[in-house]
Design a protein around this motif. Structure first.
Motif, PDB file in Angstrom:
ATOM      1  N   PRO A   1       0.806  -1.229   0.000  1.00 47.03           N
ATOM      2  CA  PRO A   1       0.000   0.000   0.000  1.00 47.03           C
ATOM      3  C   PRO A   1       0.841   1.282   0.000  1.00 47.03           C
ATOM      4  N   VAL A   2       1.958   1.290   0.683  1.00 48.62           N
ATOM      5  CA  VAL A   2       2.814   2.486   0.683  1.00 48.62           C
ATOM      6  C   VAL A   2       3.336   2.734  -0.723  1.00 48.62           C
ATOM      7  N   GLU A   3       3.792   1.683  -1.397  1.00 49.48           N
ATOM      8  CA  GLU A   3       4.308   1.836  -2.757  1.00 49.48           C
ATOM      9  C   GLU A   3       3.210   2.284  -3.723  1.00 49.48           C
ATOM     10  N   VAL A   4       2.016   1.729  -3.549  1.00 51.58           N
ATOM     11  CA  VAL A   4       0.888   2.113  -4.412  1.00 51.58           C
ATOM     12  C   VAL A   4       0.563   3.587  -4.214  1.00 51.58           C
ATOM     13  N   THR A   5       0.452   4.021  -2.967  1.00 52.56           N
ATOM     14  CA  THR A   5       0.103   5.418  -2.715  1.00 52.56           C
ATOM     15  C   THR A   5       1.204   6.372  -3.150  1.00 52.56           C
ATOM     16  N   LEU A   6       2.462   5.931  -3.049  1.00 49.25           N
ATOM     17  CA  LEU A   6       3.556   6.761  -3.557  1.00 49.25           C
ATOM     18  C   LEU A   6       3.501   6.864  -5.081  1.00 49.25           C
ATOM     19  N   SER A   7       3.060   5.807  -5.743  1.00 48.62           N
ATOM     20  CA  SER A   7       2.884   5.858  -7.197  1.00 48.62           C
ATOM     21  C   SER A   7       1.800   6.864  -7.576  1.00 48.62           C
ATOM     22  N   VAL A   8       0.732   6.864  -6.799  1.00 49.54           N
ATOM     23  CA  VAL A   8      -0.348   7.830  -7.041  1.00 49.54           C
ATOM     24  C   VAL A   8       0.171   9.242  -6.811  1.00 49.54           C
ATOM     25  N   LEU A   9       0.919   9.437  -5.735  1.00 51.82           N
ATOM     26  CA  LEU A   9       1.499  10.755  -5.456  1.00 51.82           C
ATOM     27  C   LEU A   9       2.432  11.195  -6.590  1.00 51.82           C
ATOM     28  N   ALA A  10       3.247  10.287  -7.092  1.00 50.28           N
ATOM     29  CA  ALA A  10       4.156  10.609  -8.204  1.00 50.28           C
ATOM     30  C   ALA A  10       3.367  10.989  -9.460  1.00 50.28           C
ATOM     31  N   ALA A  11       2.256  10.309  -9.687  1.00 47.79           N
ATOM     32  CA  ALA A  11       1.427  10.637 -10.847  1.00 47.79           C
ATOM     33  C   ALA A  11       0.818  12.028 -10.697  1.00 47.79           C
ATOM     34  N   TRP A  12       0.385  12.379  -9.456  1.00 43.78           N
ATOM     35  CA  TRP A  12      -0.146  13.720  -9.227  1.00 43.78           C
ATOM     36  C   TRP A  12       0.929  14.777  -9.459  1.00 43.78           C
ATOM     37  N   LYS A  13       2.164  14.453  -9.133  1.00 41.40           N
ATOM     38  CA  LYS A  13       3.263  15.395  -9.375  1.00 41.40           C
ATOM     39  C   LYS A  13       3.403  15.666 -10.877  1.00 41.40           C
ATOM     40  N   VAL A  14       3.310  14.625 -11.672  1.00 42.35           N
ATOM     41  CA  VAL A  14       3.374  14.785 -13.124  1.00 42.35           C
ATOM     42  C   VAL A  14       2.212  15.654 -13.608  1.00 42.35           C
ATOM     43  N   VAL A  15       1.014  15.387 -13.105  1.00 38.60           N
ATOM     44  CA  VAL A  15      -0.167  16.178 -13.476  1.00 38.60           C
ATOM     45  C   VAL A  15       0.007  17.628 -13.051  1.00 38.60           C
ATOM     46  N   ASP A  16       0.520  17.843 -11.835  1.00 41.72           N
ATOM     47  CA  ASP A  16       0.744  19.198 -11.329  1.00 41.72           C
ATOM     48  C   ASP A  16       1.696  19.971 -12.252  1.00 41.72           C
ATOM     49  N   ALA A  17       2.789  19.346 -12.661  1.00 37.79           N
ATOM     50  CA  ALA A  17       3.744  20.006 -13.566  1.00 37.79           C
ATOM     51  C   ALA A  17       3.082  20.335 -14.909  1.00 37.79           C
TER      52      ALA A  17
ATOM     53  N   LEU B   1       0.505  24.188 -18.718  1.00 38.85           N
ATOM     54  CA  LEU B   1      -0.676  24.624 -19.472  1.00 38.85           C
ATOM     55  C   LEU B   1      -1.216  25.957 -18.950  1.00 38.85           C
ATOM     56  N   THR B   2      -1.087  26.190 -17.647  1.00 35.77           N
ATOM     57  CA  THR B   2      -1.504  27.462 -17.065  1.00 35.77           C
ATOM     58  C   THR B   2      -0.655  28.604 -17.607  1.00 35.77           C
ATOM     59  N   ALA B   3       0.646  28.389 -17.700  1.00 33.70           N
ATOM     60  CA  ALA B   3       1.535  29.417 -18.246  1.00 33.70           C
ATOM     61  C   ALA B   3       1.184  29.713 -19.702  1.00 33.70           C
ATOM     62  N   ILE B   4       0.832  28.679 -20.453  1.00 31.22           N
ATOM     63  CA  ILE B   4       0.419  28.888 -21.845  1.00 31.22           C
ATOM     64  C   ILE B   4      -0.873  29.705 -21.887  1.00 31.22           C
ATOM     65  N   ALA B   5      -1.828  29.369 -21.011  1.00 26.31           N
ATOM     66  CA  ALA B   5      -3.094  30.114 -20.968  1.00 26.31           C
ATOM     67  C   ALA B   5      -2.857  31.572 -20.577  1.00 26.31           C
ATOM     68  N   ALA B   6      -1.948  31.810 -19.623  1.00 24.44           N
ATOM     69  CA  ALA B   6      -1.635  33.189 -19.215  1.00 24.44           C
ATOM     70  C   ALA B   6      -0.995  33.947 -20.374  1.00 24.44           C
ATOM     71  N   GLY B   7      -0.085  33.292 -21.084  1.00 28.86           N
ATOM     72  CA  GLY B   7       0.541  33.929 -22.244  1.00 28.86           C
ATOM     73  C   GLY B   7      -0.473  34.245 -23.332  1.00 28.86           C
ATOM     74  N   THR B   8      -1.415  33.349 -23.539  1.00 26.81           N
ATOM     75  CA  THR B   8      -2.461  33.592 -24.536  1.00 26.81           C
ATOM     76  C   THR B   8      -3.325  34.769 -24.113  1.00 26.81           C
ATOM     77  N   ALA B   9      -3.694  34.790 -22.833  1.00 27.81           N
ATOM     78  CA  ALA B   9      -4.495  35.917 -22.326  1.00 27.81           C
ATOM     79  C   ALA B   9      -3.724  37.226 -22.506  1.00 27.81           C
ATOM     80  N   GLY B  10      -2.436  37.211 -22.163  1.00 24.34           N
ATOM     81  CA  GLY B  10      -1.606  38.408 -22.330  1.00 24.34           C
ATOM     82  C   GLY B  10      -1.496  38.834 -23.780  1.00 24.34           C
ATOM     83  N   SER B  11      -1.410  37.862 -24.685  1.00 25.38           N
ATOM     84  CA  SER B  11      -1.292  38.216 -26.102  1.00 25.38           C
ATOM     85  C   SER B  11      -2.570  38.858 -26.643  1.00 25.38           C
ATOM     86  N   TYR B  12      -3.699  38.589 -25.990  1.00 21.09           N
ATOM     87  CA  TYR B  12      -4.958  39.216 -26.383  1.00 21.09           C
ATOM     88  C   TYR B  12      -5.212  40.516 -25.636  1.00 21.09           C
ATOM     89  N   GLY B  13      -4.253  40.923 -24.784  1.00 26.63           N
ATOM     90  CA  GLY B  13      -4.376  42.212 -24.115  1.00 26.63           C
ATOM     91  C   GLY B  13      -4.721  42.172 -22.643  1.00 26.63           C
TER      92      GLY B  13
END
Length: 178
Positions: A46-62, A67-79
């Motif tokens: 169970p510890v290894e499984v939950t650490l795998s889930v945590l590692a996957a969330w880290k990938v999603v977070d990155a 994608l957030t930075a891209i959205a901010a840049g797009t918003a900035g490019s539109y003014g």
């Protein structure tokens, strides 16, 4: 400004969608790390499984940050301003500028900037460089009171070339010495 808060029903749907997207990633990462087939991932420690889930969330977070930075840049490019982006994100204008430093570009100045003055033969000339083209122009007033400038549409490649033409004008309009 519009409220961007979600309803409880939307929160439930978002949680489900995120978990549905995360499970295959967590299973694949756990399978690679453990050597177990993906369909047996949940049978591991169970510890290894939950650490795998945590590692996957880290990938999603990155990925969300990217994608957030891209959205901010797009918003900035539109003014959109940093103030507006900060309001949407729940942070200050300065916080938004720090979070997405490249999102809003400063507008290029299209007006000419003064780059120097030339005094010669009793007259003066001003040399300017156009920010958008980089070309140089001159305007001047000879000692005899005559005003002159580079011909309309004429841009000189260098400051020195513009100064030479301005100098010739000032020499031509110097007061005659008796």
């Amino acid at each position: 400004m519009t409220s961007f808060e979600i309803t409880p029903e939307e929160q439930v749907e978002l949680d489900k969608a995120l978990h549905d997207a995360l499970n295959p990633l967590a299973s694949a990462m756990r399978s690679r790390a453990s050597g177990l087939p993906e369909d047996r991932m949940w049978e591991a420690d169970p510890v290894e499984v939950t650490l795998s889930v945590l590692a996957a969330w880290k990938v999603v977070d990155a990925e969300v940050k990217r994608l957030t930075a891209i959205a901010a840049g797009t918003a900035g490019s539109y003014g959109a301003s940093y103030e507006q982006m900060g309001a949407v994100w729940g942070i200050t204008r300065q916080g938004a500028r720090k979070k997405w430093p490249e999102a809003v570009s400063r507008p290029a100045t299209t007006a000419a900037r003064t780059s120097g003055a030339l005094e010669l033969c009793g007259g003066t000339a001003e040399l300017t460089q156009e920010d958008s083209s980089g070309g140089w122009r001159w305007t001047g007033k000879g000692a005899d009171g005559t005003h002159g400038a580079a011909d309309a549409g004429t841009w000189y490649v260098t400051k020195e070339e513009a100064a030479a033409h301005a100098g010739a004008f000032l020499k031509e309009h110097a007061l005659s010495q008796a």
